[in-house]
Scaffold this motif. Structure first.
Motif, PDB file in Angstrom:
ATOM      1  N   UNK A 195      30.036  38.703  93.464  1.00 49.12           N
ATOM      2  CA  UNK A 195      31.062  37.720  93.824  1.00 49.12           C
ATOM      3  C   UNK A 195      32.378  38.421  94.159  1.00 49.12           C
ATOM      4  N   UNK A 196      33.093  38.897  93.155  1.00 44.90           N
ATOM      5  CA  UNK A 196      34.393  39.524  93.411  1.00 44.90           C
ATOM      6  C   UNK A 196      34.267  40.776  94.276  1.00 44.90           C
ATOM      7  N   UNK A 197      33.262  41.610  94.003  1.00 43.71           N
ATOM      8  CA  UNK A 197      33.118  42.838  94.782  1.00 43.71           C
ATOM      9  C   UNK A 197      32.823  42.544  96.243  1.00 43.71           C
ATOM     10  N   UNK A 198      32.065  41.498  96.512  1.00 41.90           N
ATOM     11  CA  UNK A 198      31.718  41.175  97.894  1.00 41.90           C
ATOM     12  C   UNK A 198      32.949  40.802  98.708  1.00 41.90           C
ATOM     13  N   UNK A 199      34.027  40.386  98.022  1.00 41.32           N
ATOM     14  CA  UNK A 199      35.282  40.042  98.681  1.00 41.32           C
ATOM     15  C   UNK A 199      36.214  41.250  98.728  1.00 41.32           C
ATOM     16  N   UNK A 200      36.363  41.932  97.594  1.00 45.70           N
ATOM     17  CA  UNK A 200      37.343  43.012  97.484  1.00 45.70           C
ATOM     18  C   UNK A 200      36.915  44.292  98.195  1.00 45.70           C
ATOM     19  N   UNK A 201      35.621  44.616  98.126  1.00 48.00           N
ATOM     20  CA  UNK A 201      35.177  45.867  98.736  1.00 48.00           C
ATOM     21  C   UNK A 201      33.700  45.799  99.140  1.00 48.00           C
ATOM     22  N   UNK A 202      33.387  45.070 100.208  1.00 53.29           N
ATOM     23  CA  UNK A 202      31.992  44.976 100.658  1.00 53.29           C
ATOM     24  C   UNK A 202      31.422  46.304 101.140  1.00 53.29           C
ATOM     25  N   UNK A 203      32.305  47.302 101.381  1.00 55.62           N
ATOM     26  CA  UNK A 203      31.809  48.609 101.812  1.00 55.62           C
ATOM     27  C   UNK A 203      30.959  49.278 100.739  1.00 55.62           C
ATOM     28  N   UNK A 204      31.128  48.886  99.502  1.00 52.08           N
ATOM     29  CA  UNK A 204      30.311  49.479  98.437  1.00 52.08           C
ATOM     30  C   UNK A 204      28.840  49.142  98.663  1.00 52.08           C
ATOM     31  N   UNK A 205      28.544  47.858  98.835  1.00 51.29           N
ATOM     32  CA  UNK A 205      27.154  47.479  99.098  1.00 51.29           C
ATOM     33  C   UNK A 205      26.688  47.963 100.463  1.00 51.29           C
ATOM     34  N   UNK A 206      27.603  48.006 101.430  1.00 52.64           N
ATOM     35  CA  UNK A 206      27.238  48.519 102.756  1.00 52.64           C
ATOM     36  C   UNK A 206      26.760  49.968 102.639  1.00 52.64           C
ATOM     37  N   UNK A 207      27.466  50.759 101.854  1.00 50.70           N
ATOM     38  CA  UNK A 207      27.074  52.153 101.647  1.00 50.70           C
ATOM     39  C   UNK A 207      25.757  52.258 100.896  1.00 50.70           C
ATOM     40  N   UNK A 208      25.597  51.436  99.860  1.00 54.09           N
ATOM     41  CA  UNK A 208      24.353  51.471  99.082  1.00 54.09           C
ATOM     42  C   UNK A 208      23.157  51.127  99.955  1.00 54.09           C
ATOM     43  N   UNK A 209      23.306  50.107 100.772  1.00 58.38           N
ATOM     44  CA  UNK A 209      22.200  49.690 101.641  1.00 58.38           C
ATOM     45  C   UNK A 209      21.904  50.755 102.684  1.00 58.38           C
ATOM     46  N   UNK A 210      22.951  51.322 103.268  1.00 57.82           N
ATOM     47  CA  UNK A 210      22.758  52.361 104.288  1.00 57.82           C
ATOM     48  C   UNK A 210      22.014  53.555 103.698  1.00 57.82           C
ATOM     49  N   UNK A 211      22.414  53.988 102.510  1.00 60.08           N
ATOM     50  CA  UNK A 211      21.767  55.136 101.883  1.00 60.08           C
ATOM     51  C   UNK A 211      20.325  54.819 101.507  1.00 60.08           C
ATOM     52  N   UNK A 212      20.101  53.680 100.895  1.00 64.36           N
ATOM     53  CA  UNK A 212      18.754  53.313 100.465  1.00 64.36           C
ATOM     54  C   UNK A 212      17.797  53.176 101.643  1.00 64.36           C
ATOM     55  N   UNK A 213      18.246  52.534 102.699  1.00 66.80           N
ATOM     56  CA  UNK A 213      17.340  52.352 103.853  1.00 66.80           C
ATOM     57  C   UNK A 213      17.047  53.684 104.537  1.00 66.80           C
ATOM     58  N   UNK A 214      18.026  54.598 104.559  1.00 72.61           N
ATOM     59  CA  UNK A 214      17.755  55.934 105.119  1.00 72.61           C
ATOM     60  C   UNK A 214      16.748  56.703 104.273  1.00 72.61           C
ATOM     61  N   UNK A 215      16.689  56.367 103.008  1.00 73.43           N
ATOM     62  CA  UNK A 215      15.751  57.033 102.105  1.00 73.43           C
ATOM     63  C   UNK A 215      14.387  56.355 102.085  1.00 73.43           C
ATOM     64  N   UNK A 216      14.192  55.363 102.939  1.00 72.84           N
ATOM     65  CA  UNK A 216      12.890  54.715 103.046  1.00 72.84           C
ATOM     66  C   UNK A 216      12.705  53.516 102.141  1.00 72.84           C
ATOM     67  N   UNK A 217      13.803  52.889 101.730  1.00 70.78           N
ATOM     68  CA  UNK A 217      13.734  51.734 100.833  1.00 70.78           C
ATOM     69  C   UNK A 217      14.076  50.458 101.589  1.00 70.78           C
ATOM     70  N   UNK A 218      13.191  49.482 101.552  1.00 67.87           N
ATOM     71  CA  UNK A 218      13.528  48.147 102.042  1.00 67.87           C
ATOM     72  C   UNK A 218      14.502  47.506 101.062  1.00 67.87           C
ATOM     73  N   UNK A 219      15.571  46.920 101.583  1.00 62.65           N
ATOM     74  CA  UNK A 219      16.571  46.268 100.728  1.00 62.65           C
ATOM     75  C   UNK A 219      16.643  44.794 101.096  1.00 62.65           C
ATOM     76  N   UNK A 220      16.520  43.940 100.097  1.00 64.81           N
ATOM     77  CA  UNK A 220      16.615  42.507 100.323  1.00 64.81           C
ATOM     78  C   UNK A 220      17.784  41.947  99.524  1.00 64.81           C
TER      79      UNK A 220
END
Length: 446
Positions: A195-220
């Motif tokens: 909730x709060x993080x998605x507003x204050x700093x969505x780049x955190x999840x953007x980075x997590x998703x980018x890294x995970x998908x590059x490592x071969x992980x499907x993210x939902x």
């Protein structure tokens, strides 16, 4: 600690649980040395041991909370440093949680306090409302000085001080909620939108998703999952917390029973501590008890999960990082080694500030509701971080990042943002704004 609960009282499961916890305390006082409020204020009643005495007296006598009990329970950060220190294994987390519920149910707070708490509970867990509130903060900032001079409205001044001047762009999410693996698929996880993080700093999840998908992980990311309940849970608003948690459990259970999940990855450690405790939160709920336990068993901090993927060792990149250990990560989840090991593996030189066990004063809504104590803890933490002379600060919790940002000139980023950059991701935009250009690294094929 000796207790005198009656047989009738112990028939209540909550009282029975509290009695077992209280009896484990042996008065040793080890907790006082690591309790931020005791270290700051020097008052026995603002130590875990002192609060246990207050809670014991209140529950044994079957009485409502009063102003004194509410004051000292409210001053607890729930940093859980005491649980790390305690040689007797006192389950202080569940005792203080229960005390907060009892205070909320039996004590009538002053009007201004009720207003602030209701406002936080109605705004922070809802990204749309929170985004609007941050934008409106610009209009209210001229009144911040006035609010700071009125005792009951000081939290409003603290809220305005923490609100960012501008909001970053939202995370673009596919309609089906799936971010597919960019290389050979090796796993499937859910990532908490929050909730709060998605507003204050969505780049955190953007980075997590980018890294995970590059490592071969499907993210939902299931749509409509919202808040995990942590914010209201720590204010003793148990039923509201459970309502948020049920919504998120339903979304994740649909994925678990559908294509399956290897883990539920969480990038906000404060949320992770609560989600990992869902089994306890819903222990008496016949409809959600089993589902909550399944979700809790899959919950992993992002660094905890990344540590299982055997990332390659990178050459030193010449960048020094002060690692700030969020209390919810080091004390709540007992995750102490993985974040630092991952940063070192990625080529960063990790420096650990003195008094790393002490809280920075964020603690969910604590820096709003208890601004004076929170500011003193923040300044102490900032001094220790500054002494490392590191170029960047890494942390695992948006609350800590927001709290420390106002006291330090050094850029503060989430650990996963640095890992994403090191392993082939984009240069963090915040570092560009600070004119810090890091040496590029050659990333071995994974």
């Amino acid at each position: 600690m000796q207790t005198r609960f009656s047989t009738e009282q112990l028939a209540d499961p909550r009282i029975a649980e509290a009695e077992k916890i209280i009896r484990k305390c042996v008065h040793c006082g080890f907790c006082t040395a690591t309790c931020p409020t005791y270290v700051t204020l020097g008052n026995e009643l603002d130590s875990p041991r002192g609060r246990i005495y207050l809670i014991k007296d209140m529950l044994e006598n079957g009485r409502a909370a009063d102003a004194e009990v509410a004051l000292h329970v409210d001053r607890c950060l729930s940093c859980l440093a005491c649980t790390t220190t305690c040689p007797s294994g006192v389950d202080y987390m569940h005792l203080i949680d229960q005390a907060r519920v009892h205070v909320e149910e039996t004590y009538r707070r002053p009007l201004a306090d009720r207003f602030i708490r209701a406002l936080l509970a109605r705004v922070l867990p809802y990204p749309g409302r929170f985004r609007l509130a941050v934008r409106m903060a610009t209009l209210a900032r001229p009144f911040s000085g006035l609010f700071s001079r009125i005792a009951g409205l000081k939290p409003l001044s603290a809220m305005l001080a923490l609100a960012p001047q501008a909001l970053p762009r939202r995370l673009d999410q596919p309609k089906n909620g799936l971010f597919p693996a960019q290389t050979a698929r090796r796993g499937r996880v859910a990532v908490l939108a929050g909730c709060a993080q998605s507003v204050l700093d969505p780049e955190i999840n953007r980075s997590a998703i980018a890294l995970l998908t590059r490592l071969g992980i499907d993210v939902v990311m299931p749509r409509g999952e919202g808040c995990c309940g942590a914010l209201t849970h720590h204010m003793g608003r148990e039923e509201e917390a459970k309502a948020h948690a049920r919504r998120i459990i339903d979304g994740w259970m649909a994925e678990i029973e559908g294509e399956g999940l290897d883990a539920i990855v969480i990038t906000t450690s404060g949320c992770g501590t609560v989600i990992k405790d869902y089994g306890h939160l819903f222990r008496d709920d016949p409809a959600y008890g089993e589902k909550a336990a399944r979700v809790a068993a899959l919950a992993r901090d992002v660094t905890e999960y990344l540590a299982t993927l055997e990332l390659p060792d990178l050459k030193a990149n010449g960048v020094s990082v002060a690692y700030h250990a969020a209390c919810s990560l080091q004390h709540g989840q007992k995750i102490t080694l993985q974040p630092k090991a991952l940063l070192r593996k990625a080529g960063f030189a990790v420096r650990e500030p003195a008094e790393g066990h002490l809280c920075c004063g964020s603690a969910g809504t604590y820096n709003i509701l208890q601004p004076e104590i929170a500011s003193r803890l923040r300044d102490r933490k900032a001094d220790n971080i500054r002494a490392t002379k590191a170029q960047i600060i890494a942390a695992g919790n948006i609350g800590c990042m927001t709290q420390l940002a106002g006291a330090l000139d050094v850029p503060i980023l989430h650990t996963v943002q640095l890992l994403d950059w090191a392993y082939g991701g984009e240069h963090p935009s915040f570092l560009n704004e600070k004119s810090i250009m890091l040496k590029p690294v050659e990333v071995p094929a994974t």
